[in-house]
Write an enzyme that holds these catalytic residues in place. Structure first.
Site, PDB file in Angstrom:
ATOM      1  N   LYS A 298       0.829  -1.196   0.000  1.00 39.47           N
ATOM      2  CA  LYS A 298       0.000   0.000   0.000  1.00 39.47           C
ATOM      3  C   LYS A 298       0.872   1.259   0.000  1.00 39.47           C
ATOM      4  CE  LYS A 298      -3.763  -2.033   2.772  1.00 39.47           C
ATOM      5  NZ  LYS A 298      -4.879  -1.839   1.818  1.00 39.47           N
ATOM      6  N   ARG A 372     -10.278 -11.495   1.749  1.00 43.29           N
ATOM      7  CA  ARG A 372     -11.200 -12.500   1.210  1.00 43.29           C
ATOM      8  C   ARG A 372     -10.564 -13.891   1.205  1.00 43.29           C
ATOM      9  NH1 ARG A 372     -11.524  -9.109  -4.222  1.00 43.29           N
ATOM     10  NH2 ARG A 372     -11.228  -7.551  -2.579  1.00 43.29           N
TER      11      ARG A 372
END
Length: 520
Positions: A298, A372
């Site tokens: 990130k 996920r």
């Protein structure tokens, strides 16, 4: 945590450091909402409202000297906005007004709240709001107070504190609150207040975990926190699978995401099992204790907020404990999917193919779509265990914020379950919005080499993530709650919501579980 009692005392005579009274907006200006304060005092307050900066707007709090007509030291005016067409105020309006007031009372020992509380719904709302607003997270502040042990367990007992903007300059929340109501001896009112205390403690515990520094809260210590929270709570059992057990047991999602960190992953099962339950509910929570993005790292700006990427797991833990403390006749099992997503030398790579628990394969296209992947292991495990319904909750996608902003969460899944979650959210006062899972978007997560890819095009990103999770539940009754924005408040406090961890999802999940009991 703040003590709360119900009382029938007259607002004029109650001895407290602060007396909280509501104001409302009217066509003529401002009205003080009270039928027990002296008429001349009401007239004076309403006349002087412009000079005092009082408009009656929602989230507005003004403190003024109480004067000689009141036994309290300070009069606190908290805004309700305009009345509904029937002349009443919605439960959530009362909840936010009470919380906005108590946020401003940090450092006080006592306060009395004289908001509308003439029925069970109003008492519930006012008590919940007051307790939710009475929160401060002072664990790491050293000036003028004993430093709380930073165990990361997030329990109401160990956390003296509770969000930094609620307790200005490190002050603790108001110590004791009296809710003034004519129903102070009513059995239902007492039960409502008791439930509000348990609920607020669960939200506070969730906030504490989210606010804990990631060098202290990592998968192993989160597992310890779950054990500590469940200690001495009847009918609750905690089971922990460590990194070695996960690898040997075929939990490829947790193993892959966690392998880039020196602090291995955990799957923590927190099971509340009452005798002869009316229903069985599974709650699966994303628990990325820090999300650097992994190899798909990130940007540095804002990365500190990624300590909140475990908010779903924290909400699940707190909900299971609250359900047990309320002795609900519903079996609730929480699956905390815990990992730290780091770009270490052994980290997973884009193009890796991993095998999820149960056998399905996933092509990793983006290591920053890791939530996920760990959730897939938990979902398969939950379905395998035979629960009536499975809910998952996660700070899953930035696309949720693009679609719904920072205060409204998303819910998607099996139509009936999705609608049930939305109803529970509405009743609790949390903002959730139903989203679709369009069949045609499944092509977005199609892999060239595996059963499914973990990432797809930018457009419809929240729905792509939901469809990925759906792959691992099949046709089992299920709903997915994406709380990416609302879980962590990076702006100013509002209503009963503090800065930092908000505890979102706990009230909705608990309401859903209670609804399953009521349905029998």
């Amino acid at each position: 945590m703040t003590d709360v009692t119900l009382s029938s005392k007259n607002p004029t005579a109650v001895k407290a450091e602060a007396l909280v009274v509501a104001t409302a907006q009217t066509s003529d200006g401002v009205a003080v909402v009270s039928d027990q304060l002296p008429t001349d005092l009401l007239t004076q307050l309403e006349t002087l409202a412009p000079q005092l900066g009082v408009t009656g707007a929602r989230d507005e709090v003004r403190k003024i000297p109480a004067g000689d007509k009141l036994a309290a030291d300070v009069l606190v005016l908290t805004g309700l906005g305009e009345r509904a067409e029937d002349g009443t105020f919605a439960a959530e309006t009362l909840r936010r007004a009470a919380g906005a007031a108590t946020r401003e009372l940090a450092g006080l020992k006592s306060a009395a709240i004289a908001l509308p509380a003439s029925d069970d719904a109003e008492i519930t709302a006012v008590t919940e709001g007051a307790l939710l607003g009475a929160y401060a997270f002072n664990r790491y502040r050293t000036a003028g107070k004993d430093t709380a042990k930073a165990t990361g367990n997030g329990t109401a007992k160990d956390a003296k504190s509770s969000g930094k903007d609620a307790a200005k300059n490190g002050k603790d929340p108001v110590a004791a609150i009296e809710i003034l109501t004519p129903l102070h001896k009513n059995a239902k009112a007492k039960l409502a207040a008791e439930r509000a205390e348990i609920l607020a403690a669960a939200v506070h515990a969730t906030r504490d975990l989210v606010n804990t520094a990631p060098n202290e809260l990592y998968p192993a210590t989160f597992a310890d926190a779950a054990k500590a929270a469940a200690k001495d709570v009847k009918h609750v059992k905690v089971t922990v699978l460590d990194d070695k057990q996960l690898a040997s047991g075929g939990y490829g999602g947790l193993t892959a995401v966690g392998q880039g960190s020196s602090r291995g992953p955990r799957l923590v099962k927190v099971a509340y099992a009452p005798a002869k339950p009316d229903a069985k509910v599974a709650l699966v929570g994303k628990g990325i204790t820090f999300d650097s993005g992994g190899i798909s790292i990130k940007p540095a700006a804002g990365m500190e907020a990624m300590k909140s990427d475990m908010a779903g797991a924290a909400a699940v833990l707190s909900t299971v404990i609250a359900a047990a403390k309320l002795n609900l006749p519903v079996a609730v099992t929480g699956y905390l999917c815990l990992a730290e997503n780091m770009p270490g030398g052994n980290a997973q790579r884009p193009a890796d193919v991993i095998t999820i628990y149960g056998g399905k394969t996933v092509e990793v296209l983006n290591t920053d779509a890791e939530g996920r992947i760990v959730m897939a292991d938990g979902l398969v495990s939950a379905v395998e265990d035979g629960h009536d319904v499975v809910l998952d909750i996660a700070t899953l996608t930035g696309a949720q914020m693009v679609a719904l902003g920072s205060r409204t969460s998303a819910v998607m899944g099996t139509d009936g379950v999705r609608d049930e979650v939305k109803a529970a959210a509405d009743a609790s006062g949390e903002l959730f919005w139903p989203m679709p899972l369009p069949e045609e978007l499944k092509a977005n997560i199609k892999s060239k080499v595996a059963d499914v890819a973990n990432s797809g095009p930018r457009w419809g990103g929240m729905l792509n993530a939901g469809l990925f999770l759906q792959t691992f539940v099949g046709d089992h009754p299920w709903a997915h709650l994406d709380i990416a924005g609302p879980a962590f408040n990076e702006g100013g406090a509002h209503g009963y919501t503090s800065g930092g961890g908000t505890g979102v999802g706990v009230r909705t999940l608990l309401g859903f579980v209670e609804g399953r009991a009521a349905a029998k």
